[in-house]
Design a protein around this motif. Structure first.
Motif, short mmCIF file in Angstrom:
data_model
loop_
_atom_site.label_atom_id
_atom_site.label_comp_id
_atom_site.label_asym_id
_atom_site.label_seq_id
_atom_site.Cartn_x
_atom_site.Cartn_y
_atom_site.Cartn_z
N CYS A 138 44.29 38.62 14.72
CA CYS A 138 45.26 39.05 13.71
C CYS A 138 45.84 37.83 12.99
O CYS A 138 46.24 36.86 13.62
CB CYS A 138 46.36 39.84 14.40
SG CYS A 138 47.73 40.28 13.32
N ARG B 91 48.56 37.51 11.70
CA ARG B 91 50.00 37.38 11.87
C ARG B 91 50.37 36.96 13.29
O ARG B 91 51.15 36.05 13.49
CB ARG B 91 50.65 38.73 11.57
CG ARG B 91 51.66 38.67 10.45
CD ARG B 91 52.19 40.06 10.19
NE ARG B 91 53.63 40.10 10.29
CZ ARG B 91 54.32 41.19 10.62
NH1 ARG B 91 53.68 42.30 10.92
NH2 ARG B 91 55.62 41.15 10.66
N CYS B 92 49.79 37.66 14.29
CA CYS B 92 50.24 37.43 15.67
C CYS B 92 49.14 36.87 16.57
O CYS B 92 49.37 36.61 17.74
CB CYS B 92 50.78 38.73 16.26
SG CYS B 92 49.48 39.93 16.60
N CYS C 13 46.19 43.29 13.14
CA CYS C 13 46.02 44.22 14.24
C CYS C 13 46.79 45.49 13.90
O CYS C 13 47.58 45.50 12.96
CB CYS C 13 46.53 43.61 15.55
SG CYS C 13 48.32 43.38 15.58
N CYS D 234 50.71 45.06 13.72
CA CYS D 234 51.21 44.32 12.55
C CYS D 234 51.01 45.11 11.26
O CYS D 234 51.85 45.10 10.37
CB CYS D 234 50.54 42.95 12.43
SG CYS D 234 51.12 41.81 13.70
ZN LIG Z 1 49.11 41.34 14.79
#
Ligand SMILES: [Zn+2]
Length: 135
Positions: free
Chosen positions: A70, A72-73, A126, A129
């Motif tokens: 992902c 973002r994370c 994901c 997110c």
């Molecule tokens: Zn994520």
């Protein structure tokens, strides 16, 4: 494998339109999201029509799944995407708006590459997110 539309042969048989469904492995370097790859070959469903001037209209969709981390994370993520395919092939050289073809056969490789490139997102998210971003 990406099929070739045999325009000359089809026109001789008066078969002026048809459908194609197939999968193909996209070329390397198409995807520039870090830590991400195609989870499987891209699938394509196309309809083509051979027009009176021998130009060929191709439209349909490409669908593919990306997997990786992902953006973002950094959790594992997998997301499916699809995009429209539309192109007109003319005998000889294309002019930027159209694609060219030679020897009575349309090679769909460039069109499909453009369609996949256009459908590739700028990042992979994901499920969690993606949900948070929707709020
Ligand atoms: Zn994520």
């Amino acid at each position: 494998m990406i099929p070739v539309i045999q325009v000359r042969t089809l026109a001789a048989k008066k078969s002026y339109e048809g459908r194609l469904a197939f999968c193909f492995v996209p070329e390397d370097g198409l995807l520039d999201i870090p830590y991400t790859e195609f989870a499987a070959p891209v699938s394509a469903e196309l309809h083509y029509a051979i027009l009176e001037d021998n130009s060929v209209e191709v439209e349909g969709t490409v669908t593919f799944t990306l997997k990786g981390l992902c953006s973002r994370c950094l959790e594992e993520a997998e997301q499916s995407f699809s995009g429209d395919v539309f192109g007109v092939f003319v005998e000889g050289e294309g002019d930027g708006e159209t694609y060219g073809y030679r020897n009575g056969a349309v090679d769909l490789t460039e069109l499909l590459k453009d369609a996949v490139l256009f459908a590739i997102p700028s990042r992979l998210l994901c499920g969690r997110c993606a949900e948070e971003e929707d709020l």
